[in-house]
Motif scaffolding. Structure first.
Motif, PDB file in Angstrom:
ATOM      1  N   CYS A   1     -64.446  28.032  16.003  1.00 24.35           N
ATOM      2  CA  CYS A   1     -65.028  26.683  16.044  1.00 24.35           C
ATOM      3  C   CYS A   1     -66.030  26.476  14.916  1.00 24.35           C
ATOM      4  O   CYS A   1     -66.322  27.385  14.150  1.00 24.35           O
ATOM      5  CB  CYS A   1     -65.682  26.475  17.417  1.00 24.35           C
ATOM      6  N   GLU A   2     -66.548  25.278  14.852  1.00 22.55           N
ATOM      7  CA  GLU A   2     -67.464  24.881  13.776  1.00 22.55           C
ATOM      8  C   GLU A   2     -68.876  25.429  14.033  1.00 22.55           C
ATOM      9  O   GLU A   2     -69.315  25.526  15.172  1.00 22.55           O
ATOM     10  CB  GLU A   2     -67.487  23.342  13.726  1.00 22.55           C
ATOM     11  N   ARG A   3     -69.553  25.762  12.934  1.00 17.19           N
ATOM     12  CA  ARG A   3     -70.961  26.172  13.044  1.00 17.19           C
ATOM     13  C   ARG A   3     -71.792  24.979  13.524  1.00 17.19           C
ATOM     14  O   ARG A   3     -71.528  23.847  13.128  1.00 17.19           O
ATOM     15  CB  ARG A   3     -71.470  26.622  11.673  1.00 17.19           C
ATOM     16  N   MET A   4     -72.802  25.240  14.345  1.00 18.46           N
ATOM     17  CA  MET A   4     -73.627  24.135  14.846  1.00 18.46           C
ATOM     18  C   MET A   4     -74.566  23.647  13.744  1.00 18.46           C
ATOM     19  O   MET A   4     -74.992  24.430  12.907  1.00 18.46           O
ATOM     20  CB  MET A   4     -74.446  24.607  16.046  1.00 18.46           C
ATOM     21  N   PRO A   5     -74.903  22.361  13.757  1.00 25.47           N
ATOM     22  CA  PRO A   5     -75.811  21.863  12.723  1.00 25.47           C
ATOM     23  C   PRO A   5     -77.228  22.394  12.930  1.00 25.47           C
ATOM     24  O   PRO A   5     -77.612  22.753  14.041  1.00 25.47           O
ATOM     25  CB  PRO A   5     -75.759  20.345  12.914  1.00 25.47           C
ATOM     26  N   SER A   6     -77.993  22.402  11.860  1.00 25.48           N
ATOM     27  CA  SER A   6     -79.381  22.866  11.960  1.00 25.48           C
ATOM     28  C   SER A   6     -80.285  21.691  12.318  1.00 25.48           C
ATOM     29  O   SER A   6     -79.887  20.522  12.193  1.00 25.48           O
ATOM     30  CB  SER A   6     -79.824  23.457  10.624  1.00 25.48           C
ATOM     31  N   ALA A   7     -81.508  22.015  12.704  1.00 22.60           N
ATOM     32  CA  ALA A   7     -82.484  20.961  13.018  1.00 22.60           C
ATOM     33  C   ALA A   7     -82.694  20.069  11.795  1.00 22.60           C
ATOM     34  O   ALA A   7     -82.844  18.850  11.909  1.00 22.60           O
ATOM     35  CB  ALA A   7     -83.795  21.593  13.457  1.00 22.60           C
ATOM     36  N   GLY A   8     -82.680  20.679  10.609  1.00 24.89           N
ATOM     37  CA  GLY A   8     -82.858  19.922   9.359  1.00 24.89           C
ATOM     38  C   GLY A   8     -81.722  18.933   9.130  1.00 24.89           C
ATOM     39  O   GLY A   8     -81.938  17.786   8.748  1.00 24.89           O
ATOM     40  N   ASP A   9     -80.483  19.380   9.393  1.00 22.87           N
ATOM     41  CA  ASP A   9     -79.312  18.487   9.241  1.00 22.87           C
ATOM     42  C   ASP A   9     -79.429  17.289  10.191  1.00 22.87           C
ATOM     43  O   ASP A   9     -79.041  16.166   9.861  1.00 22.87           O
ATOM     44  CB  ASP A   9     -77.996  19.207   9.610  1.00 22.87           C
ATOM     45  N   LEU A  10     -79.925  17.581  11.384  1.00 24.11           N
ATOM     46  CA  LEU A  10     -79.938  16.561  12.437  1.00 24.11           C
ATOM     47  C   LEU A  10     -81.018  15.503  12.224  1.00 24.11           C
ATOM     48  O   LEU A  10     -80.822  14.338  12.560  1.00 24.11           O
ATOM     49  CB  LEU A  10     -80.160  17.219  13.801  1.00 24.11           C
ATOM     50  N   LYS A  11     -82.131  15.920  11.661  1.00 25.13           N
ATOM     51  CA  LYS A  11     -83.312  15.066  11.605  1.00 25.13           C
ATOM     52  C   LYS A  11     -83.013  13.672  11.039  1.00 25.13           C
ATOM     53  O   LYS A  11     -82.547  13.540   9.915  1.00 25.13           O
ATOM     54  CB  LYS A  11     -84.409  15.748  10.778  1.00 25.13           C
ATOM     55  N   GLN A  12     -83.272  12.685  11.870  1.00 18.44           N
ATOM     56  CA  GLN A  12     -83.100  11.265  11.541  1.00 18.44           C
ATOM     57  C   GLN A  12     -81.643  10.845  11.299  1.00 18.44           C
ATOM     58  O   GLN A  12     -81.367   9.734  10.901  1.00 18.44           O
ATOM     59  CB  GLN A  12     -83.978  10.877  10.346  1.00 18.44           C
ATOM     60  N   HIS A  13     -80.703  11.771  11.532  1.00 17.62           N
ATOM     61  CA  HIS A  13     -79.285  11.413  11.426  1.00 17.62           C
ATOM     62  C   HIS A  13     -78.553  11.896  12.673  1.00 17.62           C
ATOM     63  O   HIS A  13     -77.379  12.255  12.609  1.00 17.62           O
ATOM     64  CB  HIS A  13     -78.646  12.072  10.190  1.00 17.62           C
ATOM     65  N   GLU A  14     -79.264  11.959  13.794  1.00 17.16           N
ATOM     66  CA  GLU A  14     -78.729  12.645  14.963  1.00 17.16           C
ATOM     67  C   GLU A  14     -77.359  12.119  15.390  1.00 17.16           C
ATOM     68  O   GLU A  14     -76.410  12.888  15.537  1.00 17.16           O
ATOM     69  CB  GLU A  14     -79.722  12.557  16.145  1.00 17.16           C
ATOM     70  N   GLY A  15     -77.273  10.807  15.611  1.00 12.59           N
ATOM     71  CA  GLY A  15     -76.017  10.238  16.110  1.00 12.59           C
ATOM     72  C   GLY A  15     -74.864  10.515  15.162  1.00 12.59           C
ATOM     73  O   GLY A  15     -73.781  10.944  15.580  1.00 12.59           O
ATOM     74  N   GLU A  16     -75.119  10.317  13.886  1.00 14.74           N
ATOM     75  CA  GLU A  16     -74.087  10.496  12.862  1.00 14.74           C
ATOM     76  C   GLU A  16     -73.633  11.969  12.799  1.00 14.74           C
ATOM     77  O   GLU A  16     -72.433  12.270  12.771  1.00 14.74           O
ATOM     78  CB  GLU A  16     -74.718  10.065  11.531  1.00 14.74           C
ATOM     79  N   VAL A  17     -74.610  12.885  12.797  1.00 15.38           N
ATOM     80  CA  VAL A  17     -74.282  14.318  12.693  1.00 15.38           C
ATOM     81  C   VAL A  17     -73.549  14.784  13.952  1.00 15.38           C
ATOM     82  O   VAL A  17     -72.557  15.516  13.868  1.00 15.38           O
ATOM     83  CB  VAL A  17     -75.562  15.159  12.440  1.00 15.38           C
ATOM     84  N   ILE A  18     -74.020  14.319  15.109  1.00 17.55           N
ATOM     85  CA  ILE A  18     -73.378  14.723  16.369  1.00 17.55           C
ATOM     86  C   ILE A  18     -71.928  14.222  16.401  1.00 17.55           C
ATOM     87  O   ILE A  18     -71.001  14.975  16.710  1.00 17.55           O
ATOM     88  CB  ILE A  18     -74.179  14.194  17.590  1.00 17.55           C
ATOM     89  N   ASP A  19     -71.726  12.977  16.049  1.00 14.83           N
ATOM     90  CA  ASP A  19     -70.366  12.417  16.091  1.00 14.83           C
ATOM     91  C   ASP A  19     -69.438  13.107  15.092  1.00 14.83           C
ATOM     92  O   ASP A  19     -68.283  13.384  15.393  1.00 14.83           O
ATOM     93  CB  ASP A  19     -70.387  10.905  15.827  1.00 14.83           C
ATOM     94  N   ARG A  20     -69.977  13.401  13.912  1.00  8.38           N
ATOM     95  CA  ARG A  20     -69.151  14.066  12.893  1.00  8.38           C
ATOM     96  C   ARG A  20     -68.772  15.476  13.365  1.00  8.38           C
ATOM     97  O   ARG A  20     -67.651  15.926  13.228  1.00  8.38           O
ATOM     98  CB  ARG A  20     -69.911  14.122  11.564  1.00  8.38           C
ATOM     99  N   TRP A  21     -69.737  16.144  13.970  1.00 10.57           N
ATOM    100  CA  TRP A  21     -69.508  17.513  14.460  1.00 10.57           C
ATOM    101  C   TRP A  21     -68.471  17.496  15.586  1.00 10.57           C
ATOM    102  O   TRP A  21     -67.535  18.294  15.596  1.00 10.57           O
ATOM    103  CB  TRP A  21     -70.838  18.104  14.958  1.00 10.57           C
TER     104      TRP A  21
END
Ligand SMILES: [Zn+2]
Length: 412
Positions: free
Chosen positions: A199-219
């Motif tokens: 499976c895919e590596r989980m995003p980091s806190a830095g990746d998520l910051k202020q882009h949570e919805g977008e990063v979560i949906d892409r993941w």
């Protein structure tokens, strides 16, 4: 570097010549067909999440297995994580005995060269059982079997050099073979495509910051792409390479649970900006898994056992551990996790087992923690009439078969 000498030694120990079954004279009575077993490993399957989905009818395929078979919790080892438990499941020995004590062992990513005990695929191969395995954690580099093996979690490759919780594509694998026999690799690339292993590596806190919805949906979209590819792979293997024993695994469910576990807002580690975005993400993983199971169940006949097995559960962070309770040590401490499974007391996060097949009781529930990850390999050997070797610590789960008393179920 991986010590090659040891691997050669183990290959010679584990792979004694495989003899072909003796030809039966034509006048002999028709022998009973060899049982088929399709085992489906689901990493970190959490019954607390699954039970409401079953009640709501959102996992019809798993419901069918429960109705026509036996199920219950599966006691796991202490500090459970995938390589540690899967290798216990392969060998029915404890982590110190089999050598794969975690993701990293002695500074090196866990791999099959570290195996110190004989795994189930070797025993079955020697017993003239054909074996097919795909995406099973801790099987990289692949080992020779009486059939095929495609590696899973801990496969190393491009952008996943350490092999820990990331996903190289089949064409990007480095540092060892991901497919046995090697010639099957081209066939898979041609007929299934260049699928992601693991499976895919989980995003980091830095990746998520202020882009949570977008990063979560892409993941989550990537996770579904991976699951679709794996479903295609499983279907292809079951059609084009049927084997007596087939072991297929999924790992995206656990990965999602770690950082998107849906209990809010009282969880330790709860962060509304991450954890309120897609609250159904984790349960949705099991609904998606159930569809994969549906594809697999199409290949099941009256002579087939289906074994769905999970190495451990996953629970919200909830107690002090020696390690930072807010970070999952195995996930590089970069993702803001809200749940984990490597609690010192493995009984906090039992796995689960669901069995259906010829002679298996219907609607039978294993109560308490009577069944354990050590019992899977002996039970598989029992199905094929192969004697359990002395080093195995588990037992045959005889209570799930017809003709035995429900001692365990009655919890006497
Ligand atoms: Zn995990």
């Amino acid at each position: 570097m991986v010590p090659c000498k040891i691997s050669l030694l183990l290959a010679s120990v584990f792979l004694l010549p495989i003899s072909l079954p003796a030809q039966q004279p034509s006048s002999a009575p028709k022998a009973k067909p060899k049982p088929r077993v399709i085992m489906v490993g689901v990493n970190g399957m959490e019954l607390d999440i699954i039970r409401p989905l079953l009640l709501k009818g959102q996992m019809p395929n798993l419901s069918r297995v429960i109705e026509k078979g036996a199920y219950g919790k599966l006691r796991t080892v202490s500090g459970p994580n995938c390589p540690r438990v899967y290798t216990t499941l392969f060998t029915s020995t404890n982590p110190d005995e089999h050598g794969v004590t975690g993701f990293i062992v002695g500074g090196i990513t866990a791999n099959t060269h570290m195996l110190k005990e004989e795994p189930i695929w070797s025993m079955l191969s020697k017993g003239d059982v054909t074996v097919g395995m795909a995406n099973v954690p801790a099987t990289f580099p692949v080992m020779p079997v009486n059939g095929y093996m495609i590696s899973g979690m801990l496969t190393r490759g491009k952008n996943c050099e350490d092999g820990v919780l990331c996903a190289p594509k089949l064409s990007e694998v480095t540092g060892g073979d991901a497919v046995y026999p090697a010639k099957m690799r081209e066939e898979l690339l041609k007929n299934v495509g260049d699928f992601y292993i693991d499976c895919e590596r989980m995003p980091s806190a830095g990746d998520l910051k202020q882009h949570e919805g977008e990063v979560i949906d892409r993941w989550l979209a990537k996770v579904q792409t991976i699951r679709d590819q794996q479903t295609k792979l499983f279907d292809y293997l079951l059609v084009s390479h049927p084997t007596d024993f087939t072991f297929l695994a999924q790992s995206c469910e656990d990965r999602t649970g770690h950082w998107l576990y849906p209990i809010t807002p009282f969880n330790v580690g709860y962060n509304a900006s991450v954890n309120s975005v897609r609250q159904s993400a984790f349960p949705d993983q099991y609904i998606a898994f159930d569809k994969v199971l549906g594809t697999i169940l199409k290949h099941v006949d009256d002579n087939t056992y289906v074994v769905v097995v999970s190495d451990h559960g996953i629970k919200p962070l909830r107690e002090f551990e020696e390690k930072d309770p807010h970070a999952h040590a195995d996930h590089e401490k970069t993702t803001p996790v809200i749940a984990k499974h490597d609690f010192a007391d493995g009984d906090d996060v039992p796995g689960s087992v669901f069995v259906m097949g010829p002679g298996v009781k219907h609607g039978f529930r294993i109560m308490g923690l009577a069944a354990s990850v050590y019992d899977i390999a002996p039970t598989l050997l029992h199905i094929y009439g192969i004697e359990q070797p002395k080093q195995m610590r588990g037992r045959v789960l005889s209570e799930v078969f017809e003709g035995t008393e429900n001692k365990v179920a009655e919890n006497k």
